[in-house]
Design a protein around this motif. Structure first.
Motif, PDB file in Angstrom:
ATOM      1  N   ILE A   9       2.018  -0.319   2.619  1.00  0.00           N
ATOM      2  CA  ILE A   9       1.773   0.011   1.215  1.00  0.00           C
ATOM      3  C   ILE A   9       0.422   0.702   1.104  1.00  0.00           C
ATOM      4  O   ILE A   9      -0.622   0.098   1.356  1.00  0.00           O
ATOM      5  N   ARG A 121       3.835  -7.455   4.189  1.00  0.00           N
ATOM      6  CA  ARG A 121       3.175  -6.384   3.438  1.00  0.00           C
ATOM      7  C   ARG A 121       1.863  -6.030   4.147  1.00  0.00           C
ATOM      8  O   ARG A 121       0.971  -6.865   4.282  1.00  0.00           O
ATOM      9  N   ASN A 123      -1.251  -3.621   3.778  1.00  0.00           N
ATOM     10  CA  ASN A 123      -1.853  -2.850   2.688  1.00  0.00           C
ATOM     11  C   ASN A 123      -2.992  -1.958   3.159  1.00  0.00           C
ATOM     12  O   ASN A 123      -3.811  -2.374   3.988  1.00  0.00           O
TER      13      ASN A 123
END
Length: 345
Positions: A9, A121, A123
């Protein structure tokens, strides 16, 4: 073997806008469904005071409070629920394992935990309002398990125990704050001395100046030492240690026995990630199985990341990303030797 993935992300913008994006991504996700299911079964063993929480964020990292408000607006949830699930202040964190090894120009970390907590996730965030750009895996969306910032400060933490908790922040939010607000190991050490700690953890920090500091932090006191290997016990504050430390010493001794051969980042990564070297763990049912291995190279501004054991790492050039060149990949894949479920799959 279970095939799993981690989403990459990437975001450049304000903290509020990042929080809103998180909220939109989470609305109908398995992560939120599992979180709601969790709270139907278990009552929180902590209380939420919105004003107290906001005051703490305003003192140490006010823009992260903006991020929580962005999540609230996107999810249309009460701020108390946002704080409970994503705030990282005065809440509980489960026990875990983890091992960290550093050289002069690398920090390598095995993240050992239970699969059901892993959200997959990874990041990369460059804030336009305040704070340093940071790359690393997320924990409970807003926190960071480990990572590196644009100044070349790298960080990883190891659990010691959860006894006698204090009124403070938990590990992954402290990790996030270190990376967003500190430019050097000296600043990180001073930050860890000032911030209130909920639980007892070691924080390992390395920067471009080639010195590693291990900060032994509890709600009661903070001590600092220099070493290049750390598992799940304190060396200085031994009265804070758990009674059963066989596994922690076993992994630490495996690192010490092999460190003369782990002379560069690649060899050290293999020592940590290969399943036959004694550091990687398959003890997933006891909250201590290695889910990912990460390596941070402060001078090169590179990050290596693999999911599962015996893997070649995905390599990220954070330096080029800071210059505006986005990563082309949107997802990383790996395999973990367990039949347990993950939070995002």
């Amino acid at each position: 073997m279970k095939k799993i993935h981690s989403d990459i992300i990437q975001f450049r913008g304000s903290h509020y806008d990042l929080g809103y994006k998180h909220g939109e991504q989470l609305k109908d996700s398995l992560i939120m469904k599992n979180r709601r299911k969790h709270w139907k079964i278990r009552r929180p063993r902590f209380t939420i005071d919105t004003n107290d929480t906001k005051h703490a964020f305003m003192k140490f990292a006010p823009r992260i409070w903006d991020e929580l408000e962005g999540m609230q607006d996107a999810l249309k949830s009460p701020i108390e629920e946002i704080i409970r699930d994503f705030g990282g202040y005065r809440i509980e964190s489960p026990r875990s394992g983890c091992s960290v090894y550093t050289g002069k120009d690398f920090l390598i970390r095995n993240y050992d935990y239970h699969p059901k907590t892993y959200e997959g996730r990874f990041n990369v965030f460059a804030p336009t309002d305040e704070g340093y750009a940071v790359i690393g895996p997320a924990q409970r969306i807003t926190g960071r398990m480990d990572g590196m910032n644009e100044k070349g400060l790298a960080m990883g933490y190891n659990s010691i125990h959860r006894k006698k908790p204090g009124s403070g922040f938990i590990c992954h939010m402290i990790g996030r704050m270190i990376l967003e607000t500190c430019a050097s190991v000296e600043e990180a050490v001073e930050f860890l001395k000032e911030i209130p700690h909920r639980h007892t953890f070691s924080y390992v920090v390395l920067d471009e100046q080639e010195e590693t500091y291990i900060v032994e932090a509890s709600p009661r006191s903070v001590d600092v030492r220099q070493s290049n290997a750390c598992t799940n016990h304190f060396e200085m504050k031994q009265d804070e240690n758990r009674h059963h430390l066989e596994d922690s010493y076993k992994r630490l001794n495996a690192i010490i026995e092999q460190k003369d051969h782990a002379t560069d980042a690649h060899k050290a990564f293999r020592m940590m990630n290969d399943t036959d070297k004694g550091v990687f763990s398959n003890d997933y049912r006891n909250w201590s199985g290695t889910i990912h291995t990460s390596a941070y190279l402060p001078k090169e501004k590179q990050v290596w990341f693999s999911i599962g054991g015996d893997q070649e790492p995905n390599i990220f050039d954070f330096g080029k990303w800071l210059e505006g060149e986005n990563f082309t990949e949107n997802r990383m894949y790996g395999e973990v030797d367990t039949d347990l479920g993950f939070a995002h799959i």
